[in-house]
Design a protein around this motif. Structure first.
Motif, mmCIF file in Angstrom:
data_model
loop_
_atom_site.group_PDB
_atom_site.id
_atom_site.type_symbol
_atom_site.label_atom_id
_atom_site.label_comp_id
_atom_site.label_asym_id
_atom_site.label_seq_id
_atom_site.Cartn_x
_atom_site.Cartn_y
_atom_site.Cartn_z
ATOM 1 N N THR A 454 0.832 -1.203 0.000
ATOM 2 C CA THR A 454 0.000 0.000 0.000
ATOM 3 C C THR A 454 0.866 1.252 0.000
ATOM 4 O OG1 THR A 454 -1.751 -1.166 1.186
ATOM 5 C CG2 THR A 454 -1.814 1.243 1.231
ATOM 6 N N ALA A 455 1.888 1.266 0.856
ATOM 7 C CA ALA A 455 2.789 2.414 0.918
ATOM 8 C C ALA A 455 3.489 2.630 -0.420
ATOM 9 C CB ALA A 455 3.816 2.213 2.024
ATOM 10 N N THR A 456 3.931 1.543 -1.037
ATOM 11 C CA THR A 456 4.599 1.646 -2.338
ATOM 12 C C THR A 456 3.643 2.160 -3.393
ATOM 13 O OG1 THR A 456 5.978 -0.250 -1.690
ATOM 14 C CG2 THR A 456 6.000 0.385 -4.002
ATOM 15 N N ALA A 457 2.373 1.751 -3.319
ATOM 16 C CA ALA A 457 1.381 2.202 -4.296
ATOM 17 C C ALA A 457 1.102 3.695 -4.158
ATOM 18 C CB ALA A 457 0.083 1.419 -4.130
ATOM 19 N N VAL A 458 1.071 4.203 -2.920
ATOM 20 C CA VAL A 458 0.875 5.643 -2.722
ATOM 21 C C VAL A 458 2.006 6.409 -3.402
ATOM 22 C CG1 VAL A 458 0.813 7.487 -1.002
ATOM 23 C CG2 VAL A 458 -0.431 5.355 -0.589
ATOM 24 N N VAL A 459 3.209 5.874 -3.287
ATOM 25 C CA VAL A 459 4.370 6.513 -3.913
ATOM 26 C C VAL A 459 4.237 6.514 -5.434
ATOM 27 C CG1 VAL A 459 6.836 6.206 -4.338
ATOM 28 C CG2 VAL A 459 5.973 6.091 -2.021
ATOM 29 N N THR A 460 3.897 5.363 -6.023
ATOM 30 C CA THR A 460 3.795 5.294 -7.479
ATOM 31 C C THR A 460 2.648 6.150 -8.012
ATOM 32 O OG1 THR A 460 2.475 3.258 -7.323
ATOM 33 C CG2 THR A 460 4.846 3.018 -7.582
ATOM 34 N N SER A 461 1.567 6.286 -7.230
ATOM 35 C CA SER A 461 0.468 7.155 -7.652
ATOM 36 C C SER A 461 0.879 8.623 -7.605
ATOM 37 C CB SER A 461 -0.764 6.923 -6.772
ATOM 38 O OG SER A 461 -1.353 5.671 -7.061
ATOM 39 N N SER A 462 1.652 8.990 -6.577
ATOM 40 C CA SER A 462 2.169 10.350 -6.513
ATOM 41 C C SER A 462 3.018 10.653 -7.740
ATOM 42 C CB SER A 462 3.003 10.526 -5.240
ATOM 43 O OG SER A 462 3.614 11.797 -5.189
ATOM 44 N N ARG A 463 3.805 9.681 -8.132
ATOM 45 C CA ARG A 463 4.645 9.850 -9.320
ATOM 46 C C ARG A 463 3.801 9.992 -10.581
ATOM 47 N NH1 ARG A 463 8.496 5.217 -12.015
ATOM 48 N NH2 ARG A 463 10.313 6.510 -12.474
ATOM 49 N N ALA A 464 2.742 9.179 -10.685
ATOM 50 C CA ALA A 464 1.880 9.232 -11.867
ATOM 51 C C ALA A 464 1.168 10.575 -11.962
ATOM 52 C CB ALA A 464 0.862 8.099 -11.817
ATOM 53 N N ILE A 465 0.724 11.108 -10.823
ATOM 54 C CA ILE A 465 0.070 12.414 -10.824
ATOM 55 C C ILE A 465 1.054 13.496 -11.264
ATOM 56 C CG2 ILE A 465 -0.983 14.182 -9.351
ATOM 57 C CD1 ILE A 465 -2.139 11.873 -7.675
ATOM 58 N N ALA A 466 2.281 13.430 -10.749
ATOM 59 C CA ALA A 466 3.304 14.403 -11.141
ATOM 60 C C ALA A 466 3.579 14.316 -12.638
ATOM 61 C CB ALA A 466 4.589 14.156 -10.361
ATOM 62 N N ALA A 467 3.693 13.081 -13.138
ATOM 63 C CA ALA A 467 3.994 12.883 -14.557
ATOM 64 C C ALA A 467 2.899 13.471 -15.438
ATOM 65 C CB ALA A 467 4.169 11.396 -14.843
ATOM 66 N N SER A 468 1.646 13.161 -15.125
ATOM 67 C CA SER A 468 0.536 13.646 -15.945
ATOM 68 C C SER A 468 0.391 15.158 -15.843
ATOM 69 C CB SER A 468 -0.765 12.964 -15.510
ATOM 70 O OG SER A 468 -0.695 11.579 -15.717
ATOM 71 N N THR A 469 0.488 15.673 -14.615
ATOM 72 C CA THR A 469 0.307 17.106 -14.414
ATOM 73 C C THR A 469 1.394 17.904 -15.116
ATOM 74 O OG1 THR A 469 -0.726 16.703 -12.263
ATOM 75 C CG2 THR A 469 0.107 18.919 -12.678
ATOM 76 N N PHE A 470 2.640 17.496 -14.930
ATOM 77 C CA PHE A 470 3.730 18.298 -15.486
ATOM 78 C C PHE A 470 3.975 18.022 -16.965
ATOM 79 C CE2 PHE A 470 4.268 19.533 -11.211
ATOM 80 C CZ PHE A 470 4.910 20.773 -11.273
ATOM 81 N N THR A 471 3.577 16.868 -17.450
ATOM 82 C CA THR A 471 3.611 16.676 -18.900
ATOM 83 C C THR A 471 2.667 17.680 -19.563
ATOM 84 O OG1 THR A 471 4.174 14.328 -18.737
ATOM 85 C CG2 THR A 471 3.154 15.071 -20.780
ATOM 86 N N ALA A 472 1.488 17.879 -18.956
ATOM 87 C CA ALA A 472 0.545 18.866 -19.481
ATOM 88 C C ALA A 472 1.108 20.281 -19.355
ATOM 89 C CB ALA A 472 -0.785 18.758 -18.738
ATOM 90 N N ILE A 473 1.744 20.582 -18.222
ATOM 91 C CA ILE A 473 2.327 21.917 -18.021
ATOM 92 C C ILE A 473 3.461 22.157 -19.015
ATOM 93 C CG2 ILE A 473 3.704 23.302 -16.420
ATOM 94 C CD1 ILE A 473 2.044 22.068 -14.147
ATOM 95 N N TYR A 474 4.338 21.174 -19.159
ATOM 96 C CA TYR A 474 5.439 21.310 -20.112
ATOM 97 C C TYR A 474 4.912 21.515 -21.531
ATOM 98 C CZ TYR A 474 8.513 19.334 -16.462
ATOM 99 O OH TYR A 474 9.220 19.096 -15.310
ATOM 100 N N ALA A 475 3.927 20.704 -21.911
ATOM 101 C CA ALA A 475 3.388 20.785 -23.267
ATOM 102 C C ALA A 475 2.747 22.147 -23.522
ATOM 103 C CB ALA A 475 2.374 19.669 -23.496
#
Length: 593
Positions: A454-475
């Motif tokens: 569960t702890a590892t999943a929270v980490v990977t979800s945080s990463r996925a949110i960062a990736a999606s959010t900042f990919t949109a910001i960068y684009a």
């Protein structure tokens, strides 16, 4: 004497005070009875000072998980490398970004749900086999696509296997000594780097040979890899049955132990947020009501999820025990930053390469290799450093500093600096080699074992949110820059070259659209003017791509500072093995025998 002891699952599953009073007494009796079984049957190697003797069963499990990590990253990084071929072949260029986004969306949403269920029911192998089988089916569906929507559906199915990433990180750590967790994660990162290197090359080579069949053959290759993975998990990963306090409960009672309200809010919130981020800019403007409403509802739903996990339950996906150590929230913040930095490289460095240096898909794929080769090599060094010194702070800080330096270098690239771009890409990879493995290890060392997935999943979800959010910001930032700089730079170059003012606008339009036939029919255009225009076009692109790394660099600086707040992990980095796949004994004991 054997170093096998009983794992205390009975103490790890706290009672949720929000559970309805109906049948609570009966359920409590079942739980108490099951606790005895769990205490009697679960294995753990408890000798914290003596190194255990590992055997083939453990090494086979690690090998199976190595293959799993390879295939998961192969599935992640392959489609973006051949995206233009998929979109062009299926006449779906306007929505082709949904091909990689669909997989990432399922991972971000499904990861916490799968991991929470895995921790609750100790059903890791079953979930791995099930999710990887769904991915196998998805990869088999994609090649026969006659429209891009079928590929997107296939990617959604493949996303289930990628959603098991937290288990692929958690299992190696729990079957090996706690002190070796950085090494375990570094081995998995080597597999990930190998997948990231192989997928673009395979996809590029196949697409180069056939624009129509190349990407389809890539999915056939991926299907075979998922099949090998399923077989590998079945044969190689053979954990002994682990009991929990819930063993004697009915199915309905077991489901009641899942954080169903939290799962629902998280699933809805992340789905809406990530969908809104994907829709913004293409096909609809960011100000479009459909984009804004999707984003707002998604954010509000996630806020509601946070409030529910804080006040509504203590044992949900954001289990309150996770926050007993400050290392966990610091690591969640660090993995968010890691996502911000990483996706500026893996999404926009290939685009920069294509714009300035290389248009051939295979050669373009080769130019991405230095990042992953350097990351794969360095990750072993970081893992050994961390395990030997029993620390994550210093190597993690070093990694962030080196990767930030690489991004600073990429922010300075000019159109004639092809070699420098490769060097700085490799430098960023040297830094990245420490980030994921040590953040994951830090999370797993600072949280109770019964919450490791569960702890590892929270980490990977945080990463996925960062990736999606900042990919949109960068684009969005890149699009804004190119919209201004491209016509401005090309027009200035044309005027300086002596092009008549009346011909400047059509010249700019023809050059930006790569319309060679129209270009040379414009009055006053000469080969020298075209050469100057192309040079100005590349300079405009270089100056536009710079903004991506200018945005990312400050986050790297913040991460370096955050590393100071990580706690000392040395006392947690012992030889204890929380969930061995075999009966373990101390090496010294084996020698005496």
């Amino acid at each position: 004497m054997s170093a096998i002891v009983i794992s205390t699952f009975a103490d790890e599953h706290q009672h949720d005070p929000d559970q309805p009073q109906v049948d609570r007494k009966v359920e409590a009796e079942h739980v108490e009875q099951s606790s005895v079984t769990a205490n009697q049957d679960n294995l753990a190697y408890a000798d914290e000072e003596e190194e255990p003797e590992l055997h083939a069963r453990t090494y086979l499990a690690i090998a199976a998980l190595f293959v799993l990590n390879f295939v998961q990253v192969f599935a992640l990084t392959g489609p973006p490398a051949i995206l233009t071929y998929i979109g062009g072949d299926l006449d779906g260029s306007s929505i082709q970004n949904w091909v990689p986004n669909a997989l990432s969306l399922v991972q971000a949403v499904g990861g916490p749900v799968i991991s929470f269920a895995s921790d609750t029911f100790q059903a890791r192998k079953t979930l791995l086999i099930g999710t990887c089988t769904v991915s196998f089916i998805g990869a088999a569906i994609a090649p026969g696509s006659s429209n891009i929507y079928r590929v997107i559906v296939a990617q959604i199915l493949i996303g289930f296997g990628f959603a098991a990433v937290p288990l692929a990180y958690a299992i190696p750590s729990e079957i090996l000594p706690r002190r070796w967790r950085p090494i375990a994660q570094s081995l998995m990162n080597v597999a990930a780097a190998a997948g990231a290197i192989t997928a673009p090359l395979v996809g590029g080579a196949l697409s180069r040979s056939s624009a129509h069949n190349g990407w389809r053959n890539f999915y056939w290759v991926q299907m075979s890899l998922w099949g090998v993975t399923v077989i590998g998990v079945i044969i190689g990963y053979r954990p002994p049955k682990r009991h929990t306090k819930l063993d004697n409960l009915t199915l309905v009672q077991k489901l009641g132990r899942l954080d169903l309200p939290g799962m629902g809010l998280l699933t809805a919130g992340l789905t809406l947020l990530l969908t809104g981020l994907s829709l913004g800019g293409n096909p609809w403007a960011w100000s479009d009501v459909r984009v804004v409403s999707t984003l707002v509802v998604g954010i509000v739903t996630l806020v509601a999820f946070g409030i529910f996990e804080w006040k509504g339950t203590k044992t949900g996906i954001l289990h309150h025990e996770l926050f007993a150590s400050r290392t966990f929230p610091v690591c969640v913040s660090l993995i968010f930053v890691e996502g911000v930095l990483l996706f500026s490289i893996i999404i926009f460095y290939p685009a920069l390469t294509n714009a300035l240096f290389e248009t051939d898909p295979l050669l373009g794929g080769l130019r991405t290799i230095p990042f992953w080769v350097c990351a794969g090599g360095a990750t072993v060094i970081y893992g050994l450093w961390s395990s030997k010194r029993r620390t994550i702070r210093s190597p993690l800080m070093t990694g962030f500093a080196i990767m930030t330096a690489g991004l600073i270098g990429l922010a300075t690239i000019q159109p004639d600096q092809s070699t420098r771009a490769i060097v700085f890409d490799g430098l960023a990879g040297l830094g990245f080699g420490s980030l994921l493995i040590l953040i994951v290890a830090g999370v797993q060392l600072s949280t109770p074992h019964h919450l490791i997935a569960t702890a590892t999943a929270v980490v990977t979800s945080s990463r996925a949110i960062a990736a999606s959010t900042f990919t949109a910001i960068y684009a969005a930032a890149l699009t804004s820059r190119t919209a201004v700089k491209l016509p401005s730079y090309v027009a200035s170059a044309a005027q300086l070259g002596g092009l008549p003012p009346s011909s400047v606008e059509p010249f700019v339009e023809a050059l930006l659209n790569n319309d060679a036939a129209t270009l040379f029919s414009i009055p006053g255009v000469t080969p020298a003017i075209v050469t100057s225009g192309v040079a100005a076009l590349k300079q405009a692109l270089a100056d536009s791509f710079r903004i991506v790394y200018i945005i990312a660099i400050p986050f790297g600086v913040v991460a370096i500072i955050l590393c100071w707040f990580l706690e000392d992990m040395s006392k947690a980095m012992t030889y204890r093995v929380d969930a061995p796949v075999e009966e373990l004994h101390a090496k010294r004991e084996q020698g005496n025998a």
